[in-house]
Structure formats: C-alpha cells, structure tokens
Write an enzyme that holds these catalytic residues in place. Structure first.
Site, PDB file in Angstrom:
ATOM      1  N   ASP A   1       4.426   0.562  12.227  1.00  0.00           N
ATOM      2  CA  ASP A   1       3.203  -0.063  11.689  1.00  0.00           C
ATOM      3  C   ASP A   1       3.052  -1.511  12.120  1.00  0.00           C
ATOM      4  OD1 ASP A   1       3.345   1.658   8.459  1.00  0.00           O
ATOM      5  OD2 ASP A   1       2.762   2.305  10.464  1.00  0.00           O
TER       6      ASP A   1
ATOM      7  N   LYS B   1       0.850  -1.208   0.000  1.00  0.00           N
ATOM      8  CA  LYS B   1       0.000   0.000   0.000  1.00  0.00           C
ATOM      9  C   LYS B   1       0.880   1.250   0.000  1.00  0.00           C
ATOM     10  CE  LYS B   1      -1.726   1.639   4.025  1.00  0.00           C
ATOM     11  NZ  LYS B   1      -1.445   3.061   4.323  1.00  0.00           N
ATOM     12  N   ASN B   2       1.887   1.263   0.880  1.00  0.00           N
ATOM     13  CA  ASN B   2       2.679   2.486   1.059  1.00  0.00           C
ATOM     14  C   ASN B   2       3.729   2.699  -0.023  1.00  0.00           C
ATOM     15  OD1 ASN B   2       1.094   3.059   3.201  1.00  0.00           O
ATOM     16  ND2 ASN B   2       2.590   2.484   4.770  1.00  0.00           N
TER      17      ASN B   2
ATOM     18  N   ARG C   1       0.302  14.567  12.990  1.00  0.00           N
ATOM     19  CA  ARG C   1       0.819  14.281  11.641  1.00  0.00           C
ATOM     20  C   ARG C   1       0.860  15.539  10.761  1.00  0.00           C
ATOM     21  NH1 ARG C   1      -1.469   8.671   9.616  1.00  0.00           N
ATOM     22  NH2 ARG C   1       0.418   8.742   8.318  1.00  0.00           N
TER      23      ARG C   1
ATOM     24  N   ARG D   1      -8.671  -0.295   4.427  1.00  0.00           N
ATOM     25  CA  ARG D   1      -7.796   0.710   3.827  1.00  0.00           C
ATOM     26  C   ARG D   1      -6.443   0.115   3.469  1.00  0.00           C
ATOM     27  NH1 ARG D   1      -6.741   5.762   7.057  1.00  0.00           N
ATOM     28  NH2 ARG D   1      -5.418   5.878   5.217  1.00  0.00           N
TER      29      ARG D   1
ATOM     30  N   CYS E   1      -5.057  12.758  12.694  1.00  0.00           N
ATOM     31  CA  CYS E   1      -5.763  11.476  12.534  1.00  0.00           C
ATOM     32  C   CYS E   1      -5.658  10.763  13.871  1.00  0.00           C
ATOM     33  CB  CYS E   1      -5.184  10.678  11.380  1.00  0.00           C
ATOM     34  SG  CYS E   1      -3.791   9.670  11.824  1.00  0.00           S
TER      35      CYS E   1
HETATM   36  C1  EPZ Z   1       4.123   7.003   6.457  1.00  0.00           C
HETATM   37  O1  EPZ Z   1       3.313   8.008   7.012  1.00  0.00           O
HETATM   38  C2  EPZ Z   1       3.213   5.792   6.294  1.00  0.00           C
HETATM   39  N1  EPZ Z   1       2.131   6.121   5.363  1.00  0.00           N
HETATM   40  C3  EPZ Z   1       2.654   5.393   7.661  1.00  0.00           C
HETATM   41  O2  EPZ Z   1       1.893   4.213   7.469  1.00  0.00           O
HETATM   42  C4  EPZ Z   1       3.824   5.065   8.589  1.00  0.00           C
HETATM   43  O3  EPZ Z   1       3.329   4.762   9.870  1.00  0.00           O
HETATM   44  C5  EPZ Z   1       4.762   6.274   8.677  1.00  0.00           C
HETATM   45  O4  EPZ Z   1       5.186   6.655   7.346  1.00  0.00           O
HETATM   46  C6  EPZ Z   1       5.995   5.994   9.505  1.00  0.00           C
HETATM   47  O5  EPZ Z   1       6.681   4.906   8.978  1.00  0.00           O
HETATM   48  C7  EPZ Z   1       2.387   6.101   4.034  1.00  0.00           C
HETATM   49  O6  EPZ Z   1       3.495   5.840   3.607  1.00  0.00           O
HETATM   50  C8  EPZ Z   1       1.230   6.418   3.131  1.00  0.00           C
HETATM   51  P1  EPZ Z   1       6.050  10.400   8.589  1.00  0.00           P
HETATM   52  P2  EPZ Z   1       3.868   9.537   7.056  1.00  0.00           P
HETATM   53  O7  EPZ Z   1       5.909  11.668   7.820  1.00  0.00           O
HETATM   54  O8  EPZ Z   1       4.741   9.801   5.896  1.00  0.00           O
HETATM   55  C9  EPZ Z   1       6.271  13.711  11.939  1.00  0.00           C
HETATM   56  C10 EPZ Z   1       0.057   2.803   7.776  1.00  0.00           C
HETATM   57  O9  EPZ Z   1      -0.405   2.266   8.783  1.00  0.00           O
HETATM   58  N2  EPZ Z   1       6.219  14.693  10.846  1.00  0.00           N
HETATM   59  O10 EPZ Z   1       7.255   9.560   8.354  1.00  0.00           O
HETATM   60  O11 EPZ Z   1       2.697  10.424   7.284  1.00  0.00           O
HETATM   61  C11 EPZ Z   1       4.958  12.965  12.095  1.00  0.00           C
HETATM   62  O12 EPZ Z   1       4.065  13.699  12.893  1.00  0.00           O
HETATM   63  C12 EPZ Z   1       0.494   4.250   7.823  1.00  0.00           C
HETATM   64  O13 EPZ Z   1       0.218   2.242   6.658  1.00  0.00           O
HETATM   65  C13 EPZ Z   1       6.311  16.043  11.135  1.00  0.00           C
HETATM   66  O14 EPZ Z   1       6.426  16.442  12.287  1.00  0.00           O
HETATM   67  O15 EPZ Z   1       4.765   9.493   8.368  1.00  0.00           O
HETATM   68  C14 EPZ Z   1       5.384  11.677  12.741  1.00  0.00           C
HETATM   69  O16 EPZ Z   1       5.462  11.872  14.138  1.00  0.00           O
HETATM   70  C15 EPZ Z   1       0.223   4.871   9.184  1.00  0.00           C
HETATM   71  N3  EPZ Z   1       6.263  16.938  10.113  1.00  0.00           N
HETATM   72  C16 EPZ Z   1       6.796  11.440  12.186  1.00  0.00           C
HETATM   73  O17 EPZ Z   1       7.220  12.693  11.630  1.00  0.00           O
HETATM   74  C17 EPZ Z   1       6.141  16.538   8.800  1.00  0.00           C
HETATM   75  O18 EPZ Z   1       6.129  17.406   7.901  1.00  0.00           O
HETATM   76  C18 EPZ Z   1       6.863  10.391  11.087  1.00  0.00           C
HETATM   77  O19 EPZ Z   1       5.885  10.766  10.139  1.00  0.00           O
HETATM   78  C19 EPZ Z   1       6.054  15.168   8.524  1.00  0.00           C
HETATM   79  C20 EPZ Z   1       6.107  14.246   9.554  1.00  0.00           C
END
Ligand code: EPZ
Length: 419
Positions: free
Chosen positions: A306, A22-23, A122, A398, A117
């Site tokens: 995850d 998915k990701n 996020r 999802r 969410c």
């Molecule tokens: C990706 O989400 C995945 N989704 C998530 O999978 C996964 O849990 C996550 O990466 C971490 O591995 C997809 O790839 C579609 P991040 P993403 O930006 O990119 C903070 C699932 O279950 N952050 O790496 O949204 C954020 O708040 C989903 O399949 C900022 O502060 O995660 C978090 O604490 C859930 N500012 C941390 O970084 C930003 O601009 C990691 O978030 C961006 C992120």
C-alpha cells in the site's frame, strides 16, 4: 465528480495528526457483530469505507451512533439479516469481513462475491476454504456466496498465502467456534493484532498475536468492549513521503513508528532523516535529490504494497535508477502511466517497474485509478513544477481523512473543487 488541484513546489513543514487506521476500523466494526452488547470504538477515521461498512452493518441489525467526530457506539441486539448485497460489496470488497461474524453468531451468511478490482482479481477462495474446514457449507449462487453452519467447530487451517482479510475473517469465525482453531501462515499486519486484542477484551481466547501461528480456543459468547483503533500506518507513510518529495520537514503525531520500520529504513537509505518518537515520526529532507533505493513489496513486516505507488513518486525524482517490484497484487502499476505523463521515466516489466530518476516532474491533468494510486498522484503534484489536476478522487476519499486539509496545514497549495 470532485477534483483536487495542486500548485506544486511548496516545501511542506509543521505538524500533522495521523488518523485511525482504515484497515483496522473495517474488521473491528465487523467484529462488533459477534456480541449483542454495546461496543465503543475510539479514533474512528471519517472515511467513505467506514461509512459504507456502517451502512452494511445497519442492514444487518446494528445500531450505530457517533458520540463525537471519532467515537462510535455500535450495538447489534439481534441479527435482522444475513446478506451483504452486491451494491455495497462492489463498492467496498472489505464487506466480505462480515462473513466470519455472521457465521459465528447466526450460523449463516449470504455475501456477494466481491469480483475483481483495479489492482487485481483478489479472490476470496482462502477465506471460503477455511470456513469449510470449520464445518460451514459453502455454495455459490448467482454471484453470491452462501455459507451455513449449525455451529462452527475448530480446525487446523494452513493458509496458502498470508491473506490479511482472510486471516481476520477466520479469526472472527474461530472465537465462537466449538473447540480449538489453529491458523498457520496467518498474516501479521498490525491491524490483525489490533483486532485480536479487541476480541480478547471481549472475552475471546487467542494466542500467538503478531505471529503467523494463531491459536484460538472458542468460547460460548462475547461481551461488549471499548477499544481505541490503532493509527493508520499507510496514511502516516504517505505523509512521510509528502515531506520527502517536497524537501520538507514534517512531524507526524499520534502514529506508531514501530508499524513503519520497513519504510523508515528505506527512507533513511535515500538520504532523508527520519526521527522516531514514542508516537511521532519526524521526516526531514535537505532538499537535495534523494539516492535511488529499490524495494520489493511483501506481507508485513516487509515493505507494504500500500506504499508502493507513493514510493515510486520519490524514486521518480531520485538520483539514479531503482527497481520497484510488486509481489502482492498482479496489477498495481496503474499510476505509472499517469506519472510518466508528468515527466517520470518509468518502464514496467511484468511485476517490476524500472524507475530512472529525473530532475523535475511537471504538473498535468491526471486520473486516479485506485486508492493508493490517487495518493501517489497527489504526492507527484506536490513535487511537480506547475499545476496538477487529479480527477476521480472518490478513490482517495475511501482511505484518507481530509488529506487535502492536512496537506494545506503543512503549507501545500492544494484545494478540492466540485467538478
Ligand atoms: C488487505 O486486502 C488490505 N485491505 C489491502 O489494503 C492491502 O493492500 C492488502 O491487505 C495487502 O496488504 C484491507 O485490509 C481492508 P490479501 P486483502 O487477502 O485482505 C491473494 C488499501 O489500499 N488472495 O492479503 O484483500 C490476493 O489476490 C487496500 O488500503 C488469494 O489469492 O489482501 C492478493 O494477491 C488495498 N485468495 C494476496 O493474496 C484469497 O482468498 C494478498 O491479498 C485471499 C487473497
């Protein structure tokens, strides 16, 4: 709303195929906006999120057509729109992944701020900061982010955090920008490498794939591509733990064991046998109680956030006490209260959960709160005595392709009912 009902206790056995990731599918689909030529994606998982991003791309001018159940042709001869509307983004925050391609190809994007969410705030501030460094004008208006740039230029971007979709968004913006972009502290998830490899096949120039230091030299245009999506390491990991919690013997095929090393290492420490083939993983449990093994989630290649909820189920039944620390998201323990209602003994203390293993879980009506929590409740139901009813399983749909059918094929007593 559909429910899933599980009669626990069956030891799973047999073979099960892992679907496409998915990701990886979500950024790869967004990346097809970067060319006006046809792209063919293979091993596409049939998931709600993939349908949602397909709807979004359709609104932007893409034409999508399934050649067979997992091969999708997609082409965007020209961009008809630049907006990702609130009603789509709120259902799937990964819609923000169209920002980079829209900016790179059309010079503008209007995307609803995803909002928080269940698992955390996020924010996307790091995405936006990166776009600004590449010359985009960014403004916020009535809950939308407006981005504009005549033509993006290369920049040196150092990410405060290795954000996965942030790295993907900036990578997609950089491939058509003028000059060289360096992304430091880039996320290293396999899905990012899969995206980079597809972009290279489209004509992009990217170095440092798989590392936290990406160097991209912008090109004038990109051509169409045929690309096979990598296997879903989180689905594979979930199926591995389904075998472990039921004392079973399951072989997962069409997966990539190299993407699951952190999980496999911990799983072996609990006493479960894990045999790796080139594209298979066999998980064999002797049915004895597992040893308690603490984990701390971390960006790849660390233990995946995850998989945290699913690991907690295994630890709920382990011999001894373990500590599960969640360092990536600030609110990813909502499955704990539901597991405690099934007889688990888990205490949350800030970003950590103390799990005292118990001999048995008992089936109960439980409610899913987010995608991976729903998977953990299903694992708990498989292991529990009696019947478990999991509601709000739209969360599950999802990110898992027919999970209940795959588990039924392994001997689970599980069925979906229309509520
Ligand atoms: C990706 O989400 C995945 N989704 C998530 O999978 C996964 O849990 C996550 O990466 C971490 O591995 C997809 O790839 C579609 P991040 P993403 O930006 O990119 C903070 C699932 O279950 N952050 O790496 O949204 C954020 O708040 C989903 O399949 C900022 O502060 O995660 C978090 O604490 C859930 N500012 C941390 O970084 C930003 O601009 C990691 O978030 C961006 C992120």
């Amino acid at each position: 709303m559909d429910k899933i009902i599980i009669d626990g206790g069956a030891r799973l056995s047999g073979q099960v195929r892992c679907s496409g990731a998915k990701n990886a599918a979500l950024p790869l689909l967004a990346a097809t906006l970067l060319t006006d030529q046809a792209c063919i994606l293979e091993n596409v998982p049939r998931l709600k999120d993939v349908i949602t991003i397909g709807q979004l791309l359709g609104k932007l001018g893409s034409r999508l057509e399934y050649q067979d159940k997992s091969t999708l042709t997609i082409q965007t001869p020209h961009l008809d729109a630049y907006e990702a509307p609130y009603d789509l983004v709120r259902t799937m925050r990964a819609s923000v992944l169209v920002m980079g391609p829209l900016l790179a190809r059309g010079g503008k994007a209007k995307v609803s701020l995803p909002g928080g969410c269940a698992i955390g705030a996020r924010p996307i501030n790091l995405h936006l900061k990166g776009f600004e460094k590449m010359g985009a004008k960014v403004s916020l208006e009535q809950g939308y982010v407006l981005l504009e740039a005549e033509r993006l230029h290369g920049a040196r971007i150092t990410l405060d955090l290795p954000t996965v979709t942030g790295t993907e968004n900036l990578l997609m913006a950089a491939v058509l920008a003028e000059g060289q972009t360096i992304i430091e502290n880039a996320a290293r998830e396999p899905e990012i490498s899969d995206l980079a490899l597809m972009l290279i096949d489209m004509g992009a120039q990217i170095q440092g794939i798989g590392s936290d230091h990406l160097v991209i030299d912008g090109v004038e245009s990109l051509q169409g591509v045929k690309h096979r999506i990598i296997p879903d390491r989180i689905e594979a990991g979930t199926l591995m733990l389904a075998a472990a919690v039921t004392g079973g013997d399951v072989t997962i095929t069409d997966c990539n064991p190299n993407h699951l090393i952190a999980l496999s290492v911990r799983l072996r420490e609990t006493g479960v046998e894990v045999e790796e083939g080139s594209d298979t993983i066999r998980v064999k449990s002797d049915g004895q109680r597992n040893r308690a093994v603490s984990i701390t989630t971390a960006p790849y290649p660390g233990f995946p956030t995850d998989m945290q909820a699913q690991w907690m189920v295994l630890m709920s039944l382990a011999e001894g006490t373990s500590l599960i620390s969640e360092t990536v998201f600030e609110n990813r323990f909502m499955h704990v209260l539901e597991l405690d209602r099934m007889g688990a003994d888990i205490t949350i203390d800030g970003h950590s959960a103390l799990v005292r293993g118990v001999e048995h879980l008992s089936g109960a009506p439980v409610m899913a709160t987010d995608l991976r929590a729903s998977a953990s409740l299903i694992l708990a139901g498989l292991a529990a005595d009696g019947t478990t009813e999991v509601s709000r399983i739209y969360h599950l749909d999802r990110g898992y392709e027919h999970l209940e059918e795959k588990l039924t094929g392994l001997g689970a007593k599980i069925r979906r009912v229309k509520a």
